[in-house]
Design an enzyme around this catalytic site. Structure first.
Site, PDB file in Angstrom:
ATOM      1  N   MET A 174      -4.430  32.861 -47.830  1.00 18.07           N
ATOM      2  CA  MET A 174      -3.037  33.239 -47.561  1.00 18.07           C
ATOM      3  C   MET A 174      -2.773  34.627 -48.149  1.00 18.07           C
ATOM      4  O   MET A 174      -1.615  34.990 -48.385  1.00 18.07           O
ATOM      5  CB  MET A 174      -2.081  32.198 -48.141  1.00 18.07           C
ATOM      6  CG  MET A 174      -2.276  30.828 -47.499  1.00 18.07           C
ATOM      7  SD  MET A 174      -0.834  29.751 -47.616  1.00 18.07           S
ATOM      8  CE  MET A 174      -0.618  29.655 -49.372  1.00 18.07           C
ATOM      9  N   LEU A 221      -4.994  38.509 -52.531  1.00 19.46           N
ATOM     10  CA  LEU A 221      -6.372  38.185 -52.926  1.00 19.46           C
ATOM     11  C   LEU A 221      -6.654  38.568 -54.370  1.00 19.46           C
ATOM     12  O   LEU A 221      -6.179  39.582 -54.874  1.00 19.46           O
ATOM     13  CB  LEU A 221      -7.350  38.929 -52.000  1.00 19.46           C
ATOM     14  CG  LEU A 221      -7.165  38.637 -50.504  1.00 19.46           C
ATOM     15  CD1 LEU A 221      -8.205  39.403 -49.692  1.00 19.46           C
ATOM     16  CD2 LEU A 221      -7.236  37.148 -50.200  1.00 19.46           C
ATOM     17  N   HIS A 237     -10.835  34.690 -54.657  1.00 19.35           N
ATOM     18  CA  HIS A 237     -11.032  34.803 -53.201  1.00 19.35           C
ATOM     19  C   HIS A 237     -12.280  35.633 -52.905  1.00 19.35           C
ATOM     20  O   HIS A 237     -13.048  35.312 -52.000  1.00 19.35           O
ATOM     21  CB  HIS A 237      -9.846  35.526 -52.551  1.00 19.35           C
ATOM     22  CG  HIS A 237      -8.558  34.781 -52.590  1.00 19.35           C
ATOM     23  ND1 HIS A 237      -7.489  35.194 -53.352  1.00 19.35           N
ATOM     24  CD2 HIS A 237      -8.145  33.657 -51.953  1.00 19.35           C
ATOM     25  CE1 HIS A 237      -6.470  34.368 -53.161  1.00 19.35           C
ATOM     26  NE2 HIS A 237      -6.838  33.421 -52.330  1.00 19.35           N
ATOM     27  N   GLN A 262       2.638  24.506 -44.440  1.00 20.71           N
ATOM     28  CA  GLN A 262       2.158  23.788 -45.629  1.00 20.71           C
ATOM     29  C   GLN A 262       3.094  23.944 -46.820  1.00 20.71           C
ATOM     30  O   GLN A 262       2.793  23.479 -47.916  1.00 20.71           O
ATOM     31  CB  GLN A 262       0.734  24.224 -45.979  1.00 20.71           C
ATOM     32  CG  GLN A 262       0.581  25.652 -46.472  1.00 20.71           C
ATOM     33  CD  GLN A 262      -0.884  26.038 -46.610  1.00 20.71           C
ATOM     34  OE1 GLN A 262      -1.580  26.276 -45.643  1.00 20.71           O
ATOM     35  NE2 GLN A 262      -1.368  26.089 -47.845  1.00 20.71           N
ATOM     36  N   GLN A 309      -7.528  19.723 -51.345  1.00 19.15           N
ATOM     37  CA  GLN A 309      -7.617  20.459 -50.084  1.00 19.15           C
ATOM     38  C   GLN A 309      -9.053  20.417 -49.562  1.00 19.15           C
ATOM     39  O   GLN A 309      -9.295  20.187 -48.369  1.00 19.15           O
ATOM     40  CB  GLN A 309      -7.159  21.907 -50.304  1.00 19.15           C
ATOM     41  CG  GLN A 309      -7.464  22.837 -49.141  1.00 19.15           C
ATOM     42  CD  GLN A 309      -6.795  24.175 -49.307  1.00 19.15           C
ATOM     43  OE1 GLN A 309      -5.592  24.294 -49.101  1.00 19.15           O
ATOM     44  NE2 GLN A 309      -7.543  25.199 -49.659  1.00 19.15           N
ATOM     45  N   MET A 321      -7.878  31.181 -61.630  1.00 19.57           N
ATOM     46  CA  MET A 321      -7.226  32.247 -60.854  1.00 19.57           C
ATOM     47  C   MET A 321      -6.410  31.646 -59.715  1.00 19.57           C
ATOM     48  O   MET A 321      -6.848  30.715 -59.051  1.00 19.57           O
ATOM     49  CB  MET A 321      -8.277  33.195 -60.292  1.00 19.57           C
ATOM     50  CG  MET A 321      -8.900  34.050 -61.354  1.00 19.57           C
ATOM     51  SD  MET A 321      -9.994  35.282 -60.631  1.00 19.57           S
ATOM     52  CE  MET A 321     -10.750  35.902 -62.122  1.00 19.57           C
TER      53      MET A 321
HETATM   54  O1  PAF Z   1      -6.061  27.620 -49.901  1.00 20.52           O
HETATM   55  C1  PAF Z   1      -5.318  28.339 -49.185  1.00 20.52           C
HETATM   56  O2  PAF Z   1      -5.127  29.530 -49.433  1.00 20.52           O
HETATM   57  C2  PAF Z   1      -4.640  27.722 -47.973  1.00 20.52           C
HETATM   58  O3  PAF Z   1      -4.263  26.407 -48.221  1.00 20.52           O
HETATM   59  C3  PAF Z   1      -5.488  27.819 -46.695  1.00 20.52           C
HETATM   60  C4  PAF Z   1      -6.777  27.020 -46.811  1.00 20.52           C
HETATM   61  C5  PAF Z   1      -5.803  29.271 -46.395  1.00 20.52           C
HETATM   62  C6  PAF Z   1      -4.708  27.241 -45.509  1.00 20.52           C
HETATM   63  O4  PAF Z   1      -3.525  27.951 -45.292  1.00 20.52           O
END
Ligand code: PAF
Length: 279
Positions: A30, A33, A37, A61, A152, A183
């Site tokens: 999302m 970063l 990431h 979400q 997730q 982080m």
């Molecule tokens: O972990 C995240 O940043 C989000 O939940 C994802 C997997 C990009 C889905 O929007």
């Protein structure tokens, strides 16, 4: 590095890479970063010659009282970081990534229950739906997710297995700052005092894990060790602390190293933080 704004643009780039014999790796994000990431990007690049990072703050979400509107979106900086890390395509669709009358959802109904699923109704339905859309858009061979988002990751593994999605899911270890804090893009919301309070989260997990490693197998005692540390920090408000089985995410019958994982969610000020630690 290419910036793709639509699925056809992304597909054209991916198909060209495939025609050149390259495997495709996807890192869904999302944005906002951080080094965590970028460690996912490194893992993707170690397994695929062509790497796509998606940047999409997925509205479905977020709950109605959550931080969708104020979620940080430093897009130029994100693109700069991706380019410097060797990413081939940033896929950043607009709100029209969802059709205006979209009416199809992906809902996992086992591992999405409890933990964050209990406190964020609809969250994993939004995650599962957007992740399937991203996997379909990129037609990736591998996709990378962080271990920090334990539930997730479990939901996505189930989704891929149950719906026969032709992708390999790779798990990257939780990246931590030098002070131990996991982080997260949301860490930038923390004031210095809130950050100091937040550091009790990894310390509490570590204290409980070391008790288990020393031979304590009673989940209640292991949890009590973590809970005591968390309760001693007035700057934290605990949402949940559980010891769960690593595969099912159901409460672990024993504090078994190699099987059980401590999972926590807590607020430091208004910022909700999650973390987990395998015993
Ligand atoms: O972990 C995240 O940043 C989000 O939940 C994802 C997997 C990009 C889905 O929007």
């Amino acid at each position: 590095m290419l910036l793709a704004r639509t699925v056809p643009e992304l597909r054209a780039a991916v198909e060209a890479a495939r025609a050149a014999g390259k495997a495709v790796g996807l890192v869904p994000t999302m944005g906002c970063l951080h080094e965590g990431h970028l460690s996912l990007v490194d893992l993707a690049r170690s397994r695929a010659a062509f790497t796509v990072v998606s940047i999409f703050v997925n509205p479905t979400q977020f709950g109605p009282k959550e931080d969708f509107a104020r979620y940080p979106r430093p897009f130029e900086e994100d693109c700069r970081l991706c380019a410097a890390r060797g990413v081939d395509v940033v896929f950043a669709p607009g709100a029209d990534f969802y059709a205006a009358d979209a009416s199809t959802w992906v809902e996992e109904t086992a591992v999405s229950q409890g933990l964050c699923g209990e406190h964020r109704p609809g969250h994993f339905r939004g995650v599962a739906t957007v992740v399937l859309k991203l996997l379909n858009a990129a037609r990736a061979d591998v996709a990378v997710f962080g271990r920090k988002d334990l539930q997730q990751l479990a939901v996505i593994r189930r989704l891929v297995r149950d719906l026969d999605v032709p992708v390999e899911i790779l798990e990257a270890p939780t990246a931590r700052d030098s002070d131990g804090l996991a982080m997260s893009s949301r860490n930038r919301y923390l004031s210095p005092a809130e950050r100091a309070a937040a550091l009790v989260i990894p310390a509490a997990l570590a204290a409980a894990a070391s008790l288990a490693r020393a031979g304590e197998r009673d989940p209640a005692k292991v949890l009590a060790a973590a809970r005591a540390r968390l309760a001693a920090e007035p700057g934290l408000r605990l949402q949940y602390l559980e010891l769960v089985d690593a595969d099912t995410l159901r409460p672990a019958p024993a504090a078994e190293p190699g099987r059980a994982v401590l999972a926590v969610a807590a607020f430091a000020g208004a910022t909700r933080l999650i973390d987990n630690l395998a015993l």
